[in-house]
Motif scaffolding. Structure first.
Motif, PDB file in Angstrom:
ATOM      1  N   HIS A  34      16.160  42.793  43.548  1.00 29.94           N
ATOM      2  CA  HIS A  34      17.601  42.809  43.276  1.00 29.94           C
ATOM      3  C   HIS A  34      18.117  41.521  42.619  1.00 29.94           C
ATOM      4  CE1 HIS A  34      17.472  41.068  47.369  1.00 29.94           C
ATOM      5  NE2 HIS A  34      18.598  40.469  47.039  1.00 29.94           N
ATOM      6  N   ALA A  35      17.433  40.401  42.820  1.00 28.49           N
ATOM      7  CA  ALA A  35      17.873  39.168  42.159  1.00 28.49           C
ATOM      8  C   ALA A  35      17.598  39.194  40.659  1.00 28.49           C
ATOM      9  CB  ALA A  35      17.196  37.952  42.792  1.00 28.49           C
ATOM     10  N   LEU A  38      20.549  39.712  38.069  1.00 30.24           N
ATOM     11  CA  LEU A  38      21.387  38.613  37.589  1.00 30.24           C
ATOM     12  C   LEU A  38      20.757  37.963  36.362  1.00 30.24           C
ATOM     13  CD1 LEU A  38      22.651  36.898  40.872  1.00 30.24           C
ATOM     14  CD2 LEU A  38      23.730  38.670  39.479  1.00 30.24           C
ATOM     15  N   VAL A  39      19.440  37.949  36.325  1.00 35.14           N
ATOM     16  CA  VAL A  39      18.731  37.420  35.150  1.00 35.14           C
ATOM     17  C   VAL A  39      18.912  38.378  33.971  1.00 35.14           C
ATOM     18  CG1 VAL A  39      16.483  36.697  34.246  1.00 35.14           C
ATOM     19  CG2 VAL A  39      17.094  36.222  36.634  1.00 35.14           C
ATOM     20  N   GLU A  42      22.379  37.877  32.591  1.00 33.65           N
ATOM     21  CA  GLU A  42      22.426  36.625  31.838  1.00 33.65           C
ATOM     22  C   GLU A  42      21.783  36.776  30.454  1.00 33.65           C
ATOM     23  OE1 GLU A  42      21.705  32.370  33.557  1.00 33.65           O
ATOM     24  OE2 GLU A  42      19.773  33.240  33.062  1.00 33.65           O
ATOM     25  N   VAL A  68      28.575  30.054  35.991  1.00 34.56           N
ATOM     26  CA  VAL A  68      28.825  31.268  36.758  1.00 34.56           C
ATOM     27  C   VAL A  68      29.531  30.879  38.059  1.00 34.56           C
ATOM     28  CG1 VAL A  68      27.753  33.213  37.954  1.00 34.56           C
ATOM     29  CG2 VAL A  68      26.813  32.407  35.775  1.00 34.56           C
ATOM     30  N   VAL A  69      30.690  31.441  38.301  1.00 38.45           N
ATOM     31  CA  VAL A  69      31.420  31.119  39.529  1.00 38.45           C
ATOM     32  C   VAL A  69      31.467  32.277  40.523  1.00 38.45           C
ATOM     33  CG1 VAL A  69      32.783  29.263  38.506  1.00 38.45           C
ATOM     34  CG2 VAL A  69      33.647  31.602  38.421  1.00 38.45           C
ATOM     35  N   GLU A  70      31.194  33.492  40.045  1.00 38.05           N
ATOM     36  CA  GLU A  70      31.129  34.630  40.968  1.00 38.05           C
ATOM     37  C   GLU A  70      30.303  35.745  40.346  1.00 38.05           C
ATOM     38  OE1 GLU A  70      34.856  36.282  42.273  1.00 38.05           O
ATOM     39  OE2 GLU A  70      33.882  37.704  43.616  1.00 38.05           O
ATOM     40  N   VAL A  71      29.550  36.432  41.199  1.00 37.02           N
ATOM     41  CA  VAL A  71      28.802  37.601  40.727  1.00 37.02           C
ATOM     42  C   VAL A  71      28.958  38.733  41.728  1.00 37.02           C
ATOM     43  CG1 VAL A  71      27.027  36.194  39.568  1.00 37.02           C
ATOM     44  CG2 VAL A  71      26.628  37.005  41.905  1.00 37.02           C
ATOM     45  N   ASN A  72      28.835  39.943  41.207  1.00 35.70           N
ATOM     46  CA  ASN A  72      28.824  41.134  42.049  1.00 35.70           C
ATOM     47  C   ASN A  72      27.884  42.147  41.411  1.00 35.70           C
ATOM     48  OD1 ASN A  72      30.296  44.065  42.641  1.00 35.70           O
ATOM     49  ND2 ASN A  72      30.299  42.680  44.386  1.00 35.70           N
ATOM     50  N   VAL A  73      27.068  42.774  42.224  1.00 34.75           N
ATOM     51  CA  VAL A  73      26.176  43.830  41.720  1.00 34.75           C
ATOM     52  C   VAL A  73      26.185  44.988  42.709  1.00 34.75           C
ATOM     53  CG1 VAL A  73      23.888  44.371  40.764  1.00 34.75           C
ATOM     54  CG2 VAL A  73      24.604  41.981  40.931  1.00 34.75           C
ATOM     55  N   ARG A  74      26.324  46.215  42.187  1.00 39.03           N
ATOM     56  CA  ARG A  74      26.143  47.423  43.002  1.00 39.03           C
ATOM     57  C   ARG A  74      24.912  48.148  42.453  1.00 39.03           C
ATOM     58  NH1 ARG A  74      30.627  46.171  40.580  1.00 39.03           N
ATOM     59  NH2 ARG A  74      30.980  48.271  39.778  1.00 39.03           N
ATOM     60  N   TYR A  75      23.938  48.330  43.329  1.00 47.23           N
ATOM     61  CA  TYR A  75      22.671  48.947  42.934  1.00 47.23           C
ATOM     62  C   TYR A  75      22.758  50.444  43.158  1.00 47.23           C
ATOM     63  CZ  TYR A  75      21.451  44.044  43.306  1.00 47.23           C
ATOM     64  OH  TYR A  75      21.440  42.686  43.150  1.00 47.23           O
TER      65      TYR A  75
ATOM     66  N   LEU D  38      20.449  34.647  45.756  1.00 50.40           N
ATOM     67  CA  LEU D  38      20.100  35.935  46.365  1.00 50.40           C
ATOM     68  C   LEU D  38      18.749  35.843  47.074  1.00 50.40           C
ATOM     69  CD1 LEU D  38      21.282  38.558  43.719  1.00 50.40           C
ATOM     70  CD2 LEU D  38      22.496  37.636  45.702  1.00 50.40           C
ATOM     71  N   VAL D  69      22.081  47.305  48.592  1.00 48.67           N
ATOM     72  CA  VAL D  69      22.886  48.207  47.760  1.00 48.67           C
ATOM     73  C   VAL D  69      24.062  47.500  47.087  1.00 48.67           C
ATOM     74  CG1 VAL D  69      22.197  50.319  48.954  1.00 48.67           C
ATOM     75  CG2 VAL D  69      24.165  49.034  49.788  1.00 48.67           C
ATOM     76  N   VAL D  71      25.659  43.240  46.350  1.00 50.34           N
ATOM     77  CA  VAL D  71      25.690  41.796  46.622  1.00 50.34           C
ATOM     78  C   VAL D  71      26.925  41.188  45.989  1.00 50.34           C
ATOM     79  CG1 VAL D  71      23.161  41.594  46.656  1.00 50.34           C
ATOM     80  CG2 VAL D  71      24.412  41.105  44.551  1.00 50.34           C
ATOM     81  N   VAL D  73      28.389  36.977  45.383  1.00 46.76           N
ATOM     82  CA  VAL D  73      28.253  35.535  45.615  1.00 46.76           C
ATOM     83  C   VAL D  73      29.400  34.816  44.928  1.00 46.76           C
ATOM     84  CG1 VAL D  73      26.688  33.549  45.558  1.00 46.76           C
ATOM     85  CG2 VAL D  73      25.738  35.857  45.326  1.00 46.76           C
ATOM     86  N   TYR D  75      30.268  30.964  43.952  1.00 45.01           N
ATOM     87  CA  TYR D  75      29.644  29.644  43.842  1.00 45.01           C
ATOM     88  C   TYR D  75      30.740  28.585  43.927  1.00 45.01           C
ATOM     89  CZ  TYR D  75      25.978  32.704  42.185  1.00 45.01           C
ATOM     90  OH  TYR D  75      25.054  33.718  42.097  1.00 45.01           O
TER      91      TYR D  75
END
Lengths: 152, 152, 152, 152
Positions: A34-35, A38-39, A42, A68-75, D38, D69, D71, D73, D75
């Motif tokens: 899952h990480a 983010l790559v 990017e 990057v100050v915030e990230v969100n991911v829904r899988y 992560l 499912v 995430v 973050v 920063y």
């Protein structure tokens, strides 16, 4: 602090790039870890900029960095080794010192993941700085004609 | 260019550290991905230095950087998620501008991997520079007493 | 245990692929981290096979796995973020149960790194197995015509 | 689908672990790459479970898997190479088929990042399954006495 810009035009602020899931990016569940997403976001953002004639290096040389100050991911569905993924990247918000990109990753018609990253503009001393008019023009202008439409 | 030093004393130049295989470091074969071992070697090398009172940051502040110029790894047995690995790190060679570390990774009595990394000393302009006498003293002196024997 | 094959033909066993250094692959020295090169080699090897009509998945479904048993990398020049790298991958040795690939990574005319990986063929129980004649044919046959010459 | 459990007791569902930022985890901005967080969350979650007598392997052997499912973050401050980070991990929500962990990463008194991960319980066929009563008991019981308080 809000944007003084007119609404963003999705037709201009959206770019689709592709990449393949690497073996090293999988985990013991047999899917892309899952990480890794983010790559992927990017890498897609870097291509998004390149299609508009900008490289991160250009901005860095002017002392402008994008953090990057915030990230969100829904899988939504697992991505597997060697899957060819299409990443739709769109600039969704452009404010005084920050911007927000949203992403949809697809494999064929299947949505694999959705996400967003919020980025802040900082100078060499890591202080927030205003996004210049020159930067804004590039960010809203759309892809340059003659840009290759394939990755890498 | 060869070392003018007396032979290295393994009793002084060897340090054992431990770490656990992270989930993210596994691949779809269910084992630690082979590239992860270079990260393990690096983490072990950082601890090796710390036990001798040095941090990479100390050297970097003096304009001395240590760049990896060659690596070799022989994989003997798979390492799995959550395995507790012991990494034996030894300075095996100390020359004018470079040094060589060798590593053995074990899980209990099983040898998981063996490897080596050769590092060159470079300045801020990435030119090779001599390893100073002060650096040599630290590198051959052995662990400082009172250093914790556990990671991180 | 040695190969019974005639010498390998470099014209047939060599493939060049390209990739870009990702931001996430850099380290605080501003260059691609040395462990990233093993991931580049692996990605290049996957493409090498694809150009010959094989996917790792094909072999995995037949219960044949290819495990990395040794790696070596010599770093010649730093690779930086967004560098477009060309990776020349060649099958250099084909033995009874193992094979060896060699790699040269270039940025333009500059050699960035050279390396090799030795791989062993194993079955689902991780026992070494012979490389079948069918596999050998594919490995020495050269790129298929009509294969795209560009990555990803 | 909601939890039938009484409210969670933060005193029982919170665990603090530590880790050091690895060199390989930094990027050319000299800070821990944002995707590394992560991996930190995941490593902290594994330790969180270990303090309660559970290993991922235990559950996997029973055919229960925990998939990420979602995430998030935020920063707050950069983490640098070799920083010793404390990760506070808390189970914040426990529902029928999913759970949510929240995290605060600190370096001394400085908050480096905050985040959350939502995990779904799935079986070997990747179908969502109910969190069993046995699992719930473990998840709300608090750290076992005699558990080491240091990582790894």
């Amino acid at each position: 602090v809000t944007s003084t810009l007119a609404p963003l035009d999705p037709a201009k602020t959206t770019t689709v790039t592709t990449l393949r899931v690497r073996f090293a990016e999988t985990d013991l569940m047999g899917i892309a870890h899952h990480a890794s997403y983010l790559v992927y976001f990017e890498a897609a953002r870097v291509e998004w900029l390149r299609r508009r004639g900008v490289t991160y290096a250009d901005w860095a040389h002017k002392g402008i960095h994008v953090a990057v100050v915030e990230v969100n991911v829904r899988y939504k569905a697992p991505a597997r080794f060697d899957d060819l993924l299409a990443i739709e990247t769109a600039l969704a918000e452009l404010r005084a010192v920050s911007m927000r990109f949203v992403y949809v990753i697809r494999r064929g018609d299947t949505i694999v993941a959705e996400g967003m990253t919020r980025l802040g503009c900082i100078d060499d001393e890591q202080k927030l700085v205003h996004i210049t008019d020159a930067m804004r023009e590039v960010l809203v202008a759309g892809e340059q004609t003659g840009t290759p439409t394939a990755s890498p």
